[in-house]
Design a protein around this motif. Structure first.
Motif, PDB file in Angstrom:
ATOM      1  N   PHE A  82       0.827  -1.211   0.000  1.00 24.32           N
ATOM      2  CA  PHE A  82       0.000   0.000   0.000  1.00 24.32           C
ATOM      3  C   PHE A  82       0.858   1.256   0.000  1.00 24.32           C
ATOM      4  CE2 PHE A  82      -1.785   3.435   2.600  1.00 24.32           C
ATOM      5  CZ  PHE A  82      -2.852   3.799   1.797  1.00 24.32           C
ATOM      6  N   TYR A  83       1.780   1.369   0.959  1.00 22.76           N
ATOM      7  CA  TYR A  83       2.501   2.638   1.065  1.00 22.76           C
ATOM      8  C   TYR A  83       3.476   2.844  -0.083  1.00 22.76           C
ATOM      9  CZ  TYR A  83       6.642   0.402   3.339  1.00 22.76           C
ATOM     10  OH  TYR A  83       7.756  -0.362   3.638  1.00 22.76           O
ATOM     11  N   LEU A  86       1.996   4.879  -3.017  1.00 21.24           N
ATOM     12  CA  LEU A  86       1.530   6.254  -2.857  1.00 21.24           C
ATOM     13  C   LEU A  86       2.226   7.166  -3.867  1.00 21.24           C
ATOM     14  CD1 LEU A  86       1.448   6.471   1.034  1.00 21.24           C
ATOM     15  CD2 LEU A  86      -0.516   6.368  -0.507  1.00 21.24           C
ATOM     16  N   ILE A 120      -4.109   3.715  -5.933  1.00 22.91           N
ATOM     17  CA  ILE A 120      -3.576   4.101  -4.622  1.00 22.91           C
ATOM     18  C   ILE A 120      -2.884   5.460  -4.704  1.00 22.91           C
ATOM     19  CG2 ILE A 120      -1.832   3.541  -2.874  1.00 22.91           C
ATOM     20  CD1 ILE A 120      -2.425   0.570  -3.440  1.00 22.91           C
ATOM     21  N   THR A 123      -5.313   8.459  -5.341  1.00 18.67           N
ATOM     22  CA  THR A 123      -6.307   8.734  -4.292  1.00 18.67           C
ATOM     23  C   THR A 123      -5.571   9.083  -3.002  1.00 18.67           C
ATOM     24  OG1 THR A 123      -6.491   6.338  -3.884  1.00 18.67           O
ATOM     25  CG2 THR A 123      -8.150   7.352  -5.309  1.00 18.67           C
ATOM     26  N   PHE A 124      -5.140   8.068  -2.285  1.00 17.13           N
ATOM     27  CA  PHE A 124      -4.439   8.282  -1.017  1.00 17.13           C
ATOM     28  C   PHE A 124      -3.156   9.089  -1.197  1.00 17.13           C
ATOM     29  CE2 PHE A 124      -6.793   4.264  -0.510  1.00 17.13           C
ATOM     30  CZ  PHE A 124      -7.569   4.586   0.598  1.00 17.13           C
ATOM     31  N   ILE A 130      -1.549  11.929   4.784  1.00 11.33           N
ATOM     32  CA  ILE A 130      -1.395  10.473   4.768  1.00 11.33           C
ATOM     33  C   ILE A 130       0.072  10.102   4.737  1.00 11.33           C
ATOM     34  CG2 ILE A 130      -1.786   8.394   3.374  1.00 11.33           C
ATOM     35  CD1 ILE A 130      -4.513   9.513   2.637  1.00 11.33           C
ATOM     36  N   LYS A 131       0.856  10.840   3.951  1.00 18.44           N
ATOM     37  CA  LYS A 131       2.275  10.534   3.821  1.00 18.44           C
ATOM     38  C   LYS A 131       3.058  10.906   5.077  1.00 18.44           C
ATOM     39  CE  LYS A 131       2.592  10.950  -1.234  1.00 18.44           C
ATOM     40  NZ  LYS A 131       3.166  11.697  -2.377  1.00 18.44           N
ATOM     41  N   VAL A 135       0.735   7.206   7.480  1.00 24.64           N
ATOM     42  CA  VAL A 135       1.606   6.069   7.148  1.00 24.64           C
ATOM     43  C   VAL A 135       2.697   5.852   8.194  1.00 24.64           C
ATOM     44  CG1 VAL A 135       3.338   5.235   5.497  1.00 24.64           C
ATOM     45  CG2 VAL A 135       1.120   6.020   4.680  1.00 24.64           C
TER      46      VAL A 135
END
Length: 456
Positions: A82-83, A86, A120, A123-124, A130-131, A135
C-alpha cells in the motif's frame, strides 16, 4: 560528554560513496574525534572499515554488524504494498507493467496489479497528511519486531544517520529512532529512488545530491523544502582536480593493451537490462575494421560491475578491435581510480540510460545512449526503448546533452561526428553537470559531514 551518532553503511554503493575515498564522509567524522561514531555495517558483503590496529587508536569508533530486515507477515507485506504505491511516476508504471529485467517475468509476475497501484497513488497519494502522519503512525503499529532495539539500548545515540533511507534496513533503523524520539537524518544512496516508491518513514532532516532530487523529496515523499539540504555527490569529489588521479594516456593505453595512437570508444554495459548489446558491439567493431571511424579506433568494453557477464561477451575476447575491462570499480580505491582513467581517456562514451551519462559530462566526454535493440524488433516490454520512460532519466534527456540513438546508421554517424569534433554539445554537457551534480568542487563530503554534525 561526547554525543553518539549512528551511521548506517549497509549497501555496497554506500560503502563506495561515503567510505571508500581517502577524504570520505565517514573518515571526516571519525578523524574529528569529538563524537562517538557507531557504524552499522553489513558484515556479509562489505570489506573491513578499519584494521584492528587502527581501531585500537580510535576508542570513539564502534562497528556493529547488523542483519537485513524486511516485511515478513501478511499484514506487513500488505502495508508495504500500500505505502509503496503512494507514488506512481513513469518509472513506477514501467516497473508495475513490464518490469526492469529481461531475466524475470514482467512486474515480477504481478502485472495485473498495476491498476490498483495507480489508484492508490491517485487517491491516497494525493494527501500529504497520509504521507507525513498516517503512514508513519501505521508503520509503528504494524512493524513491531524491532530488530535493532538492543543496539539502541546499548549505545543510546543522539543522532541516527540513515545513508540509504529509501530501503530496508535503514527504514526500520529510522523507525526505531522515531519510537525513542531520537533525531534522524537521512540520504538516498542513489539519485533514482524518490521517484519510484514511497518511503514510509521520513527523517527529521534529509540530505540529497541535487536540486531535482530535492523537488522529488517534496513532491513525492512528503518532505517540506526546509527539511531538505542539497550537498552534491560525495563519491564524485575525486572528479574535482581530476588530473591528480590520471596517468598519462600512452601509459593507460598500454595498460589496456591498446596501440599508443588509439582513439577510444568506451561502451558501458547495461547488464541484464539489455540483451542485445553484443549486436551493437559487433556492429561497431565491423565499422572499425572498415575504417569508417578513421584510423586506429578501439572499442573498450566495461561490463556491469558485480555481475558475471562472461558468457554475454565471450565472443569478443578474440576480437582485435575490442578490449574488455573486467575490473570492478566498486570494491577498492585503486579500482575506482582505474575507472576514472578509463573515463578520462575515452573519446566517446556509450551507455544505456545510466548514471554514466552524467559522469561522462563531468569529464566533458560526448555521450550516447542506446535506444534500440540491435538487429531485433523486440516488443516494448523487452526493448531498451522502455527506459526512455524512466522519470529520473528525463532530467538528463531534457538538457539535450545525451542523444538517444535509434538505429545503426545513426549510431555510426554520431560516433564519427563526435570523434571528429568532440567539442560538439559541450555547452549542453555543462548544463547537465550544473543541473544534476549541484557542485563538482571536491567539497560534497565536507558538506555532508557538516550536515550530520550540525544535526547531532
Amino acid at each position: 560528554m561526547k554525543k553518539t551518532i549512528f551511521f548506517s553503511v549497509y549497501d555496497v554503493h554506500v560503502f563506495r560513496n561515503l567510505f571508500l575515498p581517502p577524504d570520505s564522509v565517514v573518515r571526516k567524522l571519525v578523524l574529528r574525534g569529538d563524537h562517538n561514531i557507531v557504524i552499522l555495517r553489513r558484515s556479509q558483503v562489505l570489506p573491513e572499515f578499519f584494521s584492528a590496529e587502527e581501531l585500537k587508536n580510535m576508542p570513539h569508533v564502534v562497528i556493529e554488524n547488523i542483519s537485513y530486515f524486511r516485511p515478513k507477515t501478511r499484514l506487513e507485506r500488505a502495508f508495504h504494498f500500500f505505502y509503496s504505491y503512494l507514488v506512481f511516476t513513469g518509472t513506477t508504471k514501467l516497473l508495475a507493467t513490464v518490469g526492469d529485467r529481461l531475466d524475470a517475468p514482467p512486474a515480477g509476475g504481478n502485472r495485473h496489479l498495476w491498476v490498483i497501484k495507480w489508484v492508490i497513488a491517485h487517491t491516497f497519494g494525493k494527501f500529504n497528511i497520509i504521507k507525513r502522519n498516517v503512514v508513519p503512525w501505521l508503520y509503528q503499529k504494524i512493524f513491531t519486531e524491532r530488530p535493532y532495539k538492543a543496539l539502541f539500548d546499548t549505545h543510546n545515540p543522539d543522532l541516527v544517520f540513515c545513508s540509504d533511507i529509501a530501503h530496508f534496513p535503514d527504514i526500520e533503523i529510522a523507525a526505531e529512532a522515531k519510537r525513542r524520539n531520537i533525531k534522524t537524518a537521512g540520504m538516498p544512496s542513489k539519485w533514482d529512488h524518490f521517484n519510484k516508491y514511497f518511503v514510509p518513514v521520513q527523517t527529521d532532516v534529509l540530505a540529497v545530491q541535487n536540486e531535482p532530487m530535492k523537488k522529488e523529496a517534496v513532491k513525492y515523499e512528503g518532505y517540506k523544502s526546509s527539511e531538505v539540504d542539497v550537498v552534491g555527490f560525495p563519491q564524485w569529489d575525486n572528479y574535482y582536480g581530476i588530473e591528480r588521479h590520471v596517468i598519462q594516456r600512452d601509459e593507460f593505453l598500454k595498460k589496456m593493451g591498446m596501440p599508443g595512437d588509439s582513439k577510444v570508444i568506451l561502451f558501458v554495459s547495461g547488464s541484464v537490462y539489455a540483451a542485445d548489446e553484443p549486436d551493437i558491439l559487433q556492429a561497431i567493431s565491423n565499422q572499425i575494421s572498415k575504417g569508417f571511424f578513421g584510423p586506429s579506433v578501439r572499442l573498450l568494453l566495461r561490463p556491469y560491475p558485480q555481475t558475471s557477464e562472461k558468457a554475454k561477451y565471450l565472443q569478443f575476447e578474440q576480437d582485435q578491435n575490442v578490449f574488455i575491462n573486467w575490473i570492478d570499480n566498486t570494491n577498492s580505491m585503486d579500482n575506482f581510480l582505474h575507472y576514472v582513467n578509463m573515463m578520462y581517456h575515452a573519446d566517446v562514451v556509450i551507455s544505456l540510460f545510466s548514471t554514466t551519462a552524467i559522469e561522462a559530462a563531468i569529464f566533458d566526454k560526448p555521450v550516447l545512449t542506446i535506444g534500440f535493440d540491435g538487429y531485433k524488433k523486440r516488443p516494448y516490454h523487452q526493448s531498451v526503448r522502455r527506459w526512455e520512460d524512466l522519470a529520473h532519466f528525463r532530467h538528463v534527456l531534457d538538457t539535450g546533452s545525451v542523444k538517444v540513438i535509434k538505429s545503426f546508421p545513426e549510431l555510426f554517424a554520431q560516433i564519427r561526428a563526435y570523434l571528429d569534433d568532440p567539442g560538439q554539445d559541450r555547452e549542453l554537457r555543462k548544463d547537465l553537470v550544473d543541473k544534476m551534480c549541484y557542485k563538482i568542487d571536491g567539497r560534497s563530503s565536507e558538506r555532508l559531514a557538516n550536515f550530520i554534525l550540525q544535526n547531532a
